[in-house]
Scaffold this active site. Structure first.
Site, mmCIF file in Angstrom:
data_model
loop_
_atom_site.group_PDB
_atom_site.id
_atom_site.type_symbol
_atom_site.label_atom_id
_atom_site.label_comp_id
_atom_site.label_asym_id
_atom_site.label_seq_id
_atom_site.Cartn_x
_atom_site.Cartn_y
_atom_site.Cartn_z
ATOM 1 N N VAL A 529 0.863 -1.164 0.000
ATOM 2 C CA VAL A 529 0.000 0.000 0.000
ATOM 3 C C VAL A 529 0.898 1.211 0.000
ATOM 4 O O VAL A 529 1.779 1.339 0.845
ATOM 5 C CB VAL A 529 -0.902 0.011 1.246
ATOM 6 C CG1 VAL A 529 -1.785 1.248 1.247
ATOM 7 C CG2 VAL A 529 -1.755 -1.243 1.284
ATOM 8 N N GLY A 531 1.542 5.524 -1.411
ATOM 9 C CA GLY A 531 0.926 6.838 -1.419
ATOM 10 C C GLY A 531 -0.233 6.931 -2.378
ATOM 11 O O GLY A 531 -1.222 7.597 -2.128
ATOM 12 N N LYS A 549 -1.685 -0.774 -9.687
ATOM 13 C CA LYS A 549 -1.756 0.209 -8.620
ATOM 14 C C LYS A 549 -3.071 0.943 -8.742
ATOM 15 O O LYS A 549 -3.315 1.625 -9.729
ATOM 16 C CB LYS A 549 -0.608 1.191 -8.840
ATOM 17 C CG LYS A 549 -0.062 1.793 -7.610
ATOM 18 C CD LYS A 549 1.129 2.628 -7.983
ATOM 19 C CE LYS A 549 2.235 2.467 -7.000
ATOM 20 N NZ LYS A 549 3.292 3.450 -7.241
ATOM 21 N N ASP A 645 10.657 10.392 -2.753
ATOM 22 C CA ASP A 645 10.356 9.388 -1.722
ATOM 23 C C ASP A 645 11.265 8.171 -1.883
ATOM 24 O O ASP A 645 10.799 7.043 -2.019
ATOM 25 C CB ASP A 645 8.877 9.010 -1.783
ATOM 26 C CG ASP A 645 8.385 8.368 -0.489
ATOM 27 O OD1 ASP A 645 9.149 8.382 0.507
ATOM 28 O OD2 ASP A 645 7.265 7.844 -0.473
#
Ligand SMILES: *[C@@H]1O[C@H](CO)[C@@H](O)[C@H](O)[C@H]1NC(C)=O
Ligand SMILES: *[C@@H]1O[C@H](CO)[C@@H](O)[C@H](O)[C@H]1NC(C)=O
Ligand SMILES: *[C@@H]1O[C@H](CO)[C@@H](O)[C@H](O)[C@H]1NC(C)=O
Ligand SMILES: *[C@@H]1O[C@H](CO)[C@@H](O)[C@H](O)[C@H]1NC(C)=O
Ligand SMILES: *[C@@H]1O[C@H](CO)[C@@H](O)[C@H](O)[C@H]1NC(C)=O
Ligand SMILES: *[C@@H]1O[C@H](CO)[C@@H](O)[C@H](O)[C@H]1NC(C)=O
Ligand SMILES: *[C@@H]1O[C@H](CO)[C@@H](O)[C@H](O)[C@H]1NC(C)=O
Length: 873
Positions: A529, A531, A549, A645
């Site tokens: 899981v 963002g 996704k 990220d």
């Protein structure tokens, strides 16, 4: 608060909010609207108030022994809704309405319009009103609050009704009478009244107040710097009235009221849309154009309140003009005391047009019966402007310990002098809105970084409360000034526009196809899981495995941005990036289909699973692969894409353990694809977060380099970036490993499984590289190309050492008894930067001819450069 519990709080708050919220309209369960004394229904805006003189009315029931129906033929023209209040019920004796309701918080709104009827003159009316156990009004004389220009006296409360009925009792004082013109009893969202607010006694500390059953009187809703907002134009289903703030401004300096009506206000999940309507956030009062003048005053509002009570002061913020952190930094004062220093809205929200609010508790016991709210430029800050901003202001009175909200006779005194408030430090993961979230972020930053920084005096200040921001900037104002952009009317995000013509979006999947591929999004196929949403394992037509996704159901705005994003992503092709295969947007779904990576995230191969240990060589190769992928994002065809990220769960391994960077690019597509408010303000993951980015919100490639440094340490030490279970100095891997590295002891904390199979020089080189990545200031960190070169060097050192020790019966490369001092210097250029060309050319080789075409595609790179956060360049 101890360090541990501080961490628990930080993490609890953080993780409990990293979910998406789809903002739905609020639909009140109960909506009982009564026009008292009216023989027919009265429609106000679009709402129908039931006339309670009709026999058909069943809810509420009325017990009014000598009640009188009153009416006035020529109501005051200054009334907003004259029809609603031109009749009334008069109660000469104790009388009550009983409403059947669903338990829960309700708005109770009372309309009093004093007029003379028969022998009943307004002057003669004094009464008390209770609602179940709460005393809403005590010896109330409506006439004292009514004027020719503002004849209606309107009172609004929020009560938690725990039973199935609400008894509204009107009891007149002796030889007096009570009256009421209209009543609303309407369910409200549970979270609108928070349970946490910031303390004035200890600035920055959230405290919990009262019990869940505290009743509040909503005394003021002000649309600061804007227009009055009618109930119809309030947030859907809430029906508040917002007044203008002008009447409450104090002094001659009234600042500048301004609005950006074109701004699309973004509501992060901690700020539900019912918090305040967009029109409140679209307007604001700022200080004015003259910095010298601004520096010399505060914008001041003074609001009449009753003494003897505690008030909750809610300030609404939304930056509409200034796009960078550090430009508009101001202080907030309540009752001449500092409530908060160094407030920077962009630092709090991360972007233009994002709604935020802060709650403070203020006790009013003695002195003037006016609550003072002031904002002014933070005197000692290096803020580029001397300015402050406020968009909305609300003041809510909390009931006293005896359940009274009592004032009403014009005598400003509470009925009990007690403290009226139970305060206590909050434990656990209570989520109390932006205040707490921002605080958590600040705390985390504070926890993480206190130790590493010798640079800023603020941070090393003892017992400094976690502040909203901004630690002093280290002489960056000039650069920042050059990056300044003032007005952007468009939504702060998604302001780039696709210029790519034609369709090159990869493959289009139907929703049905993907349903089939994933066994109707079978939860057992969830790979992770992230963002963007959940990631499922799937299999398309020919048995090809894919990762699917699935984003949240779309918003209209999200869709165009989603398309733009796909256009960009589908052009990114690199051996070390996870490729986008295609997408689906149907049924309001936004789904991306990627290559499936058989070996999953790197993290699982380092710790926490049963997977076989990776050798040092494998780890180096994986790091090198990931570095190549990032280097390509930063400098390749897709020049200028910042990942934002980088972490070990975003580095995936294919069936051959080749590293591929995932989850890039989904960073600037606007709120519907953004994770949360937190991730907007501080996009990235804690533990990996570039401290400089946190302070300045200035995103550069060097932020990725920092995060990559954490990844390197994680690979070497085989432990998570943040491990709250460890002792204070060890919680944050970056901090701890850096400290060990600096004292030459990095080897002591490396993964024990590596000992004996890697050369000391290789590890040393690796450690030095990680150390450089983790430099406090971005400019001191190497570029990704340099990192790549250094890792290759480390690999070479290892290979030389390994071949040197081949055949040895004791291949313990880390064993001090077998030092590898006489290694041949690797055949590498002496200056890393000189190598850039060769590294790029090798990339081209890997890319192949198709991708070379892409490299030449000028329109593509023009778009790619748009993808970059303008603040980051
Ligand atoms: C008014 O009536 C209610 C019940 O109907 C009672 O609880 C309350 O004490 C009465 N108040 C006065 C002032 O008589
Ligand atoms: C109400 O009382 C005030 C003084 O208490 C007096 O000045 C005023 O004239 C009165 N109004 C009426 C309508 O009786
Ligand atoms: C209302 O009170 C009940 C019972 O005390 C409590 O369980 C509930 O959480 C409260 N609701 C709100 C919104 O405070
Ligand atoms: C609501 O807002 C719209 C646009 O801002 C305005 O035209 C309209 O008059 C407002 N309605 C009310 C009832 O205030
Ligand atoms: C704040 O200070 C001003 C003047 O310095 C004073 O007039 C005012 O009463 C004070 N406000 C409060 C709530 O104490
Ligand atoms: C702003 O208000 C605070 C609190 O009342 C006061 O301490 C400060 O001096 C004021 N600033 C200016 C410039 O007047
Ligand atoms: C409000 O009154 C209730 C009792 O009716 C009490 O439990 C609660 O603590 C009070 N709130 C405050 C802030 O004192």
């Amino acid at each position: 608060m101890g360090v541990r519990s501080g961490w628990a709080l930080c993490l609890g708050l953080l993780f409990s909010t990293t979910m998406w919220t789809v903002h739905a309209q609020f639909v009140p369960t109960d909506q009982i609207l009564i026009a008292c004394g009216a023989a027919s229904d009265v429609v106000v805006d679009v709402r129908q108030f039931k006339g309670d003189a009709q026999a058909t009315l069943k809810n509420p029931t009325l017990d009014a022994p000598q009640g009188v129906l009153a009416s006035i033929s020529a109501p005051n023209t200054n009334l907003l809704n004259p029809k609603l209040v031109q009749q009334a019920r008069i109660f000469p004796v104790n009388s009550s309405y009983t409403f059947q309701v669903t338990p829960g918080r309700h708005f109770v709104r009372l309309y009093f319009y004093p007029f003379t009827f028969s022998s009943y003159t307004p002057n003669a009316s004094t009464f008390s009103v209770t609602a179940n156990q709460y005393r809403l009004l005590n010896d109330f004389r409506p006439v004292l609050y009514s004027s020719d220009s503002k004849p209606l006296v309107f009172k609004e409360y929020s009560l938690n009704v725990t039973a199935s009925s609400l008894v509204l009792n009107f009891s007149p004082a002796s030889s007096s009478y009570a009256f009421i013109n209209a009543i609303e009893v309407v369910s409200m969202p549970d979270n609108l009244v928070p349970r946490l607010a910031l303390s004035l006694a200890q600035p920055g500390t959230p405290i919990a107040w009262g019990s869940a059953n505290t009743a509040v009187e909503m005394m003021y809703h002000l649309n600061v710097g804007g227009e009055a907002v009618t109930p119809q134009n309030d947030s859907s289903g809430i029906w508040r009235t917002w007044q203008v703030d002008d009447p409450y401004l104090f002094g001659a300096a009234r600042g500048k009221a301004d609005s950006v009506i074109a701004a699309t206000i973004q509501y992060p999940s901690q700020v539900p849309e019912y918090t305040a309507p967009p029109v409140v956030y679209q307007s604001a009062r700022t200080m004015g154009v003259s910095e010298t003048v601004n520096a010399a005053f505060n914008l001041t509002w003074t609001l009449p309140v009753d003494l003897g009570y505690t008030y909750l002061v809610r300030l609404h913020f939304c930056e509409l003009w200034v796009t960078s952190i550090g430009f508009r930094v101001f202080n907030i004062y309540l009752n001449n005391r500092t409530a908060e220093n160094g407030v920077d809205i962009i630092a709090l929200t991360g972007n233009l047009n994002y709604a935020a609010f802060r709650d403070y508790l203020v006790r009013m016991d003695t002195g003037v019966a006016k609550l003072w709210v002031q904002i002014g430029p933070a005197p000692s800050s290096s803020s580029s402007y001397k300015d402050a901003i406020l968009n909305g202001l609300e003041i809510w009175k909390l009931n006293s310990t005896t359940g009274s909200l009592g004032g009403g006779s014009g005598v400003n005194a509470g009925e009990d002098g007690g403290s009226g408030i139970q305060t206590g430090a909050i434990a656990g993961a209570a989520v109390g809105g932006v205040a707490a979230i921002a605080l958590a972020a600040a705390l985390i930053f504070f926890c993480c970084c206190r130790k590493t920084s010798k640079l800023s005096p603020t941070k090393s200040r003892k017992n400094a409360p976690p502040s909203w921001l901004p630690l002093p900037h280290h002489g960056i104002s000039d650069t920042m000034a050059s990056k300044m952009s003032t007005v952007s009317q468009k939504s702060g995000t998604g302001s780039y526009v696709s210029t790519v013509q034609g369709s090159n979006l990869g493959r289009y999947f139907t929703f049905a196809e993907l349903q089939e591929a994933t066994n109707n999004f079978d939860e057992s196929l969830i790979l992770g899981v992230g963002g963007f949403g959940k990631v499922f394992k799937g299999e398309i037509d020919d048995g090809t495995k894919v990762a699917v996704k699935r984003g949240n159901p779309c918003s209209e705005q999200g869709l165009t941005e989603f398309q733009t994003e796909i256009e960009l992503l589908s052009k990114l092709r690199h051996r070390h990036l996870v490729s986008l295969i295609g997408y689906c947007e149907e049924h309001c779904e936004m789904i991306l289909v990627y290559d499936y990576m058989a070996n999953g995230p790197l993290r699982g191969h380092l710790y926490g699973t049963e997977l076989p240990t990776l050798s040092w060589k494998q780890r180096l190769e994986i790091c090198i692969g990931a570095a190549r992928g990032l280097h390509y994002l930063h400098t390749g065809a897709a020049q200028g894409i910042i990942h934002r990220d980088v972490k070990t769960t975003n580095i995936l391994l294919d069936e051959n353990l080749v590293a591929k960077v995932a989850d890039f690019g989904l960073s600037k597509t606007g709120p519907s694809l953004e994770q949360t408010h937190i991730s907007t303000a501080v996009k990235g993951s804690f533990g990996y977060l570039d401290p400089e980015y946190f302070r300045r919100q200035q995103l550069t490639e060097k932020s990725d380099v920092y995060s990559f440094g954490v990844v390197l340490m994680e690979v070497l030490c085989a432990r998570p970036a943040i491990n709250p279970a460890l002792s204070r100095d060890q919680v944050n891997l970056a901090e701890w490993a850096l400290q060990k590295q600096k004292s030459g002891l990095l080897e002591s904390i490396m993964d024990p499984k590596l000992v004996g199979q890697c050369s000391r020089d290789s590890v040393r080189k690796f450690g030095e590289t990680a150390e450089k990545c983790l430099q406090e200031c971005g400019v001191d960190r190497p570029a990704m190309g340099d990192v790549l070169w250094n890792l290759e060097h480390a690999l070479q050192l290892h290979e030389v050492a390994a071949s040197g020790s081949a055949g040895s019966t004791q291949p313990n490369l880390m064993d001090a008894s077998a030092p590898m001092v006489s290694l041949m210097p690797p055949a590498m250029p002496t200056h890393p930067l000189d190598d850039d060309d060769s590294s790029v050319s090798s990339e081209k080789h890997i890319l192949g001819s198709d991708d070379d075409d892409l490299l030449e595609d000028a329109s593509a790179s023009a778009v790619f450069s748009q993808l970059v956060n303008p603040q980051g360049r």
